[in-house]
Design an enzyme around this catalytic site. Structure first.
Site, mmCIF file in Angstrom:
data_model
loop_
_atom_site.group_PDB
_atom_site.id
_atom_site.type_symbol
_atom_site.label_atom_id
_atom_site.label_comp_id
_atom_site.label_asym_id
_atom_site.label_seq_id
_atom_site.Cartn_x
_atom_site.Cartn_y
_atom_site.Cartn_z
ATOM 1 N N PRO A 94 -0.560 4.130 3.051
ATOM 2 C CA PRO A 94 0.796 3.856 3.551
ATOM 3 C C PRO A 94 1.024 2.394 3.868
ATOM 4 C CG PRO A 94 -0.027 5.863 4.514
ATOM 5 C CD PRO A 94 -1.172 5.270 3.737
ATOM 6 N N CYS A 95 2.145 1.883 3.364
ATOM 7 C CA CYS A 95 2.390 0.445 3.470
ATOM 8 C C CYS A 95 3.384 0.074 4.552
ATOM 9 C CB CYS A 95 2.898 -0.105 2.132
ATOM 10 S SG CYS A 95 4.468 0.603 1.589
ATOM 11 N N GLN A 96 4.144 1.041 5.084
ATOM 12 C CA GLN A 96 5.200 0.693 6.032
ATOM 13 C C GLN A 96 4.706 -0.104 7.245
ATOM 14 O OE1 GLN A 96 4.896 3.591 4.560
ATOM 15 N NE2 GLN A 96 6.848 4.192 3.674
#
Length: 363
Positions: A94-96
Site C-alpha cells: 500500500p502506497c497511500q
C-alpha cells in the site's frame, strides 16, 4: 544495456492466456495484487502467476474476470507454508501512507508496515527475484528514529533468507511507453548467490506524439467502459466550465471560486502555488491518475468536455489494454482500482529486463 522493446499500446492480447512461447520458468507469487496491473505486465513479459492475493473486493472481482484466480484475504493472516514455491515474489504494498497526495503518516500508519509481510514470504520461499513498487514519497519517508524507510527496506532485503542484491530507482512511466507522467519507485532484488547486479532498463525510444492525451483517448467511443463516467460534484461542475484546454483553476474568475480557494489565491506563495483542477491539453502527456480521482488534485479532467475521463479513458492513460474489461456496480471503485494500479506497460518493461538479465547469466 539495450533498450527493452514493448508490445504495442492498447493491444488486444489474450490477457490471462499468453502463448506458450512467452512462458518462462519464473513462477511468481503476487502480493497486494489489486486489479492486476503489475501482474498483467509481468505476464506479457512471460512470468507465470502461481498465487495472487488482495483484500479489496472490487480489485479481486476484476482480477478474476480478466486475469485469473486470486486469493481473497488479509495478507497478515496468510498461511505462508501453504503457498506454492516461486522464483519471483512481487508486491506493490500500500502506497497511500507514503503518497504526497495522502496523509504521509508513513510507518505510523499500520499500512505503512505491510512491506514486512512481503519479507515474510521472501524469507520462507527464497525466490530468485523480488520486485516491489511504491510512490516516490517512499524515498523521503522516515522511520520514527529519523532513519530513511527505503534504507530499512534495502537492509532487510539484503539480510532476509539467503540475502539479496538490491537496486531501486525512481522511474517516470512515460519513459517506458505509458501515456502518463507518473513517477514510481521500483525495487528489484536478485538473490546474492545468482551473482547478478540488476540494471534498470534504459528509457524506450521517445515518441512524445504517441503518448499525448489526444493519442491515448482517441477511438474509444465503442469500447467497453467508455460510457461509465463518474459525475463531478456541483462545485466542480461550476469551476470546470471556466477552465480551457491546457488550463487550471488559475483561469477561473476570482468571484467564481469557493471561499477556500479564494484564500489560497490571495496568498499563493504561502500555499506553494498549487495548480488545482489541471486540464491537460490533447498535445500534452497527462499527469498522474490517482485512486481518489479528484479533479482538484489530479489530471482527471477531459481536455475538451466538462467531465472526468471515462473509465476506459483512464484505463488507457494507465496503459491497460482495451481487452481488459472493468466489471462491478460501482463506477467510483473502478476509478480507484485503476488509479491504484501499476501501469501494465511499465511492469512489462521491468519484467522483460529481468528475463533478459537472468537469461544472459544462464538462468
Amino acid at each position: 544495456m539495450q533498450n527493452v522493446q514493448s508490445l504495442s499500446l492498447f493491444d488486444e492480447a489474450d490477457i490471462g492466456n499468453n502463448s506458450d512461447e512467452l512462458k518462462t520458468s519464473l513462477n511468481t507469487i503476487s502480493l497486494f495484487s489489486g486489479a492486476g496491473g503489475l501482474d498483467l505486465g509481468l505476464i506479457q513479459a512471460g512470468f507465470n502467476i502461481v498465487f495472487a492475493n488482495d483484500i479489496l473486493k472490487p480489485a479481486i472481482e476484476n482480477y478474476r474476470f480478466n486475469i485469473g484466480e486470486i486469493h481473497e484475504g488479509d495478507i497478515t493472516k496468510l498461511d505462508i507454508d501453504s503457498l506454492p514455491n516461486a522464483d519471483v515474489v512481487v508486491g506493490g504494498f500500500p502506497c497511500q501512507p507514503f503518497s504526497n497526495a495522502g496523509n504521509r503518516l508513513g510507518t505510523e500508519d499500520d499500512r505503512g508496515n505491510l512491506y514486512l509481510e512481503v519479507l515474510k514470504v521472501i524469507d520462507a520461499k527464497h525466490p530468485k527475484v523480488v520486485v516491489m513498487e511504491n510512490v516516490r514519497g517512499l524515498l523521503s519517508m522516515k522511520n520514527k528514529d529519523g532513519s530513511k524507510l527505503i534504507d530499512t527496506i534495502v537492509y532487510l532485503l539484503e539480510n532476509t533468507g539467503p540475502g539479496y542484491q538490491v537496486n531501486y530507482q525512481l522511474l517516470k512511466s512515460s519513459d517506458y511507453g505509458v501515456p502518463q507522467n507518473r513517477f514510481r519507485v521500483i525495487i528489484v532484488a536478485i538473490r546474492k548467490d545468482l551473482e547478478i547486479e540488476y540494471q534498470f532498463p534504459e528509457p524506450l525510444p521517445y515518441q512524445y506524439d504517441k503518448l499525448t492525451v489526444g493519442e491515448a483517448i482517441k477511438d474509444v467511443d465503442n469500447l467497453p467502459n467508455q460510457e461509465e463516467v463518474w459525475e463531478l460534484s456541483p462545485q466542480s461542475k461550476k469551476i470546470v466550465k471556466f477552465i480551457p484546454e491546457g488550463g487550471s483553476w488559475k483561469n477561473v474568475p476570482y468571484d467564481e471560486l469557493p471561499d477556500r480557494m479564494k484564500r489560497i489565491r490571495d496568498n499563493m506563495k504561502r500555499y506553494h502555488s498549487p495548480n488545482f483542477y489541471r486540464r491537460f491539453a490533447r498535445h500534452e502527456i497527462n499527469g498522474t491518475i490517482t485512486a481518489a480521482a479528484t479533479p482538484e488534485n489530479s489530471g482527471i479532467l477531459h481536455p475538451t468536455e466538462d467531465r472526468r475521463y471515462s473509465v476506459r479513458e483512464i484505463a488507457r492513460i494507465q496503459s491497460f489494454p482495451d481487452s481488459y474489461i472493468f466489471v462491478g456496480d460501482s463506477i467510483a471503485s473502478k476509478y480507484k482500482i485503476i488509479g491504484n494500479a501499476v501501469p501494465p506497460k511499465l511492469a512489462e518493461v521491468i519484467g522483460q529486463s529481468i528475463v533478459e538479465q537472468l537469461k544472459k547469466a544462464g538462468y
